[in-house]
Design an enzyme around this catalytic site. Structure first.
Site, PDB file in Angstrom:
ATOM      1  N   SER A 286      42.226  34.505  38.396  1.00  0.00           N
ATOM      2  CA  SER A 286      40.918  34.890  38.983  1.00  0.00           C
ATOM      3  C   SER A 286      39.953  35.270  37.761  1.00  0.00           C
ATOM      4  CB  SER A 286      41.250  36.356  39.761  1.00  0.00           C
ATOM      5  OG  SER A 286      40.368  36.557  40.624  1.00  0.00           O
ATOM      6  N   TRP A 287      39.514  36.541  37.843  1.00  0.00           N
ATOM      7  CA  TRP A 287      38.580  36.646  36.517  1.00  0.00           C
ATOM      8  C   TRP A 287      39.489  36.315  35.318  1.00  0.00           C
ATOM      9  CZ3 TRP A 287      34.480  37.357  33.907  1.00  0.00           C
ATOM     10  CH2 TRP A 287      34.586  37.874  32.799  1.00  0.00           C
TER      11      TRP A 287
ATOM     12  N   GLY B 105      39.478  40.909  38.220  1.00  0.00           N
ATOM     13  CA  GLY B 105      38.701  41.880  38.553  1.00  0.00           C
ATOM     14  C   GLY B 105      37.214  41.318  38.223  1.00  0.00           C
TER      15      GLY B 105
ATOM     16  N   HIS C  52      45.000  33.625  47.343  1.00  0.00           N
ATOM     17  CA  HIS C  52      44.728  34.073  46.023  1.00  0.00           C
ATOM     18  C   HIS C  52      45.804  34.564  45.218  1.00  0.00           C
ATOM     19  CE1 HIS C  52      41.482  34.895  42.945  1.00  0.00           C
ATOM     20  NE2 HIS C  52      41.786  36.245  43.160  1.00  0.00           N
TER      21      HIS C  52
ATOM     22  N   ASP D 206      42.901  29.947  49.288  1.00  0.00           N
ATOM     23  CA  ASP D 206      42.229  30.798  48.374  1.00  0.00           C
ATOM     24  C   ASP D 206      40.844  31.290  48.927  1.00  0.00           C
ATOM     25  OD1 ASP D 206      41.224  32.675  46.381  1.00  0.00           O
ATOM     26  OD2 ASP D 206      42.144  31.659  44.760  1.00  0.00           O
TER      27      ASP D 206
END
Length: 389
Positions: A182-183, A115, A366, A338
């Site tokens: 990711s985050w 996120g 991704h 990605d």
């Protein structure tokens, strides 16, 4: 011949006579990586590229009888339920949902979701061997089952870093492995740089360093060159005279007093990311944007962090502080295509931190749920198991 991942036990392994070097995709930690494995060939690099997910999901070598075979198929583990769940009050405002699954006295691993604002899901448990790992998932402030929902108050990177420590202490865990994509990779780096003595190993996926050029690539028009159709829908919610900064324009709407304005912006923001998360568009993923509860937290919290530059003191903060974690055994898994978190960031991190192994999946985007990415994440955790005994 079938290919598969094995961990040597006392003796070496042998390559089959029909082995083809061009198919050999797995690269173990090199000799200078401070590991306990005595592999028969050192390998000179720390980068592996695999072009076929099918190879990643099959067997790699023919072991001798005494070799210990570990999850040869490199597939996700079977679904499991938590053995405990709870809520941890971390401030006057926020309470976090957390859960534990797997082996109660196993090696602890904490999963950091993406996120920010994405929350966890049951599938996140399946990257880890439940017979070895004590698997801890939690929803970050404002996300998932944590309360209050979609709340931006007292919600910064450093609040989340402190929350991870509070959860570790609450669960009476001396140290743990950290897994984030990711985050989640951003937060994993920030946490490990703040508490390097509490981290036994890192598995990172889809590297996001929250630099201006990364935000501009995805939210200000760069990725539009690849997804112009999805981009127009994201862009067109904003009037032309406000398109100088779409992140700021969305921030205004996601903070609107009118709830329908918030929801409309949240759906558009979320759909843009969900439409670009897979190498091949995934309709089920795109449909997540229609869930107003999910999309509101996802979009509001993401945008809040991006407007505030991740609450980092400098654009290159995470790269500048790599020395603090250089000793931690780390695997980076990155899809070459990605679009959300382009490979330039994983490459920059690897250049600053060559001791970390970089696994490039040549036929993936991704999402952690793409076959090649999932296979490499499982393999990374299997390797960590061997290093930790």
């Amino acid at each position: 011949m079938r290919f598969g991942l094995i961990i040597p036990h006392r003796h070496s392994y042998v390559l089959p006579s029909t082995f083809s070097p061009s198919c050999f995709c797995v690269n173990f930690f090199p000799q200078n990586h401070n590991n306990n494995l005595n592999l028969p060939f050192p390998g000179k690099g720390k980068i592996s590229c695999c072009s076929k997910s099918e190879v990643l999901k099959s067997d790699l070598m023919e072991p001798k009888a005494e070799a210990l075979v570990v999850n040869k198929s490199r597939t996700l583990y079977s679904p499991i339920d938590p053995y405990s769940t709870g809520n941890l009050k971390v401030s006057d405002v926020h309470t976090l949902y957390f859960e534990q699954s797997g082996k109660p006295d196993g090696h602890p691993v904490v999963f950091l979701h993406g996120g920010p604002g994405g929350g966890t899901s049951p599938n996140n448990r399946r990257f880890f061997d439940p017979e070895f790992y004590r698997i801890i998932l939690f929803d970050q402030r404002g996300a998932g089952k944590s309360t209050p929902h979609a709340c931006l108050e007292e919600n910064t990177t450093w609040d989340l870093v402190n929350d991870i420590e509070k959860l570790r202490e609450h669960l009476k865990i001396p140290e743990w492995q950290v897994f984030g994509g990711s985050w989640g990779s951003t937060l994993a780096l920030a946490y490990s740089q703040s508490h390097p003595d509490k981290v036994t190993g890192l598995v990172l996926r889809g590297i996001f360093l929250l630099r201006k050029k990364e935000i501009d690539w995805f939210y200000e028009g760069g990725a539009a060159a690849i997804y112009p159709d999805a981009w127009e829908e994201f862009r067109d919610l904003i009037p032309e005279n406000e398109r100088g900064s779409l992140v700021d324009a969305y921030h205004k709407r996601l903070d609107s007093d009118d709830m329908e304005t918030r929801y409309a912006a949240a759906r558009a923001w979320t759909k843009w990311e969900m439409a670009t998360a897979y190498l091949l568009p995934n309709n089920d993923n795109i449909q997540k944007a229609e869930d107003d509860k999910f999309s509101l937290a996802f979009a509001r919290i993401e945008n809040h962090y991006f407007v505030n530059k991740g609450f980092f003191p400098s654009d290159s903060y995470l790269l500048d502080n790599v020395d603090k974690i250089r000793h931690i055994k780390t695997t980076i898994v990155q899809g070459r295509y990605d679009v959300c978190c382009p490979m330039m960031s994983a490459w920059d991190l690897h250049k600053a931190w060559p001791e970390a192994e970089l696994k490039i999946v040549d036929d993936a985007g991704h999402s952690a749920n793409e076959p090649g990415i999932a296979a490499e994440l499982v393999a990374a955790n299997e390797k960590m198991k061997a290093l930790m005994g």
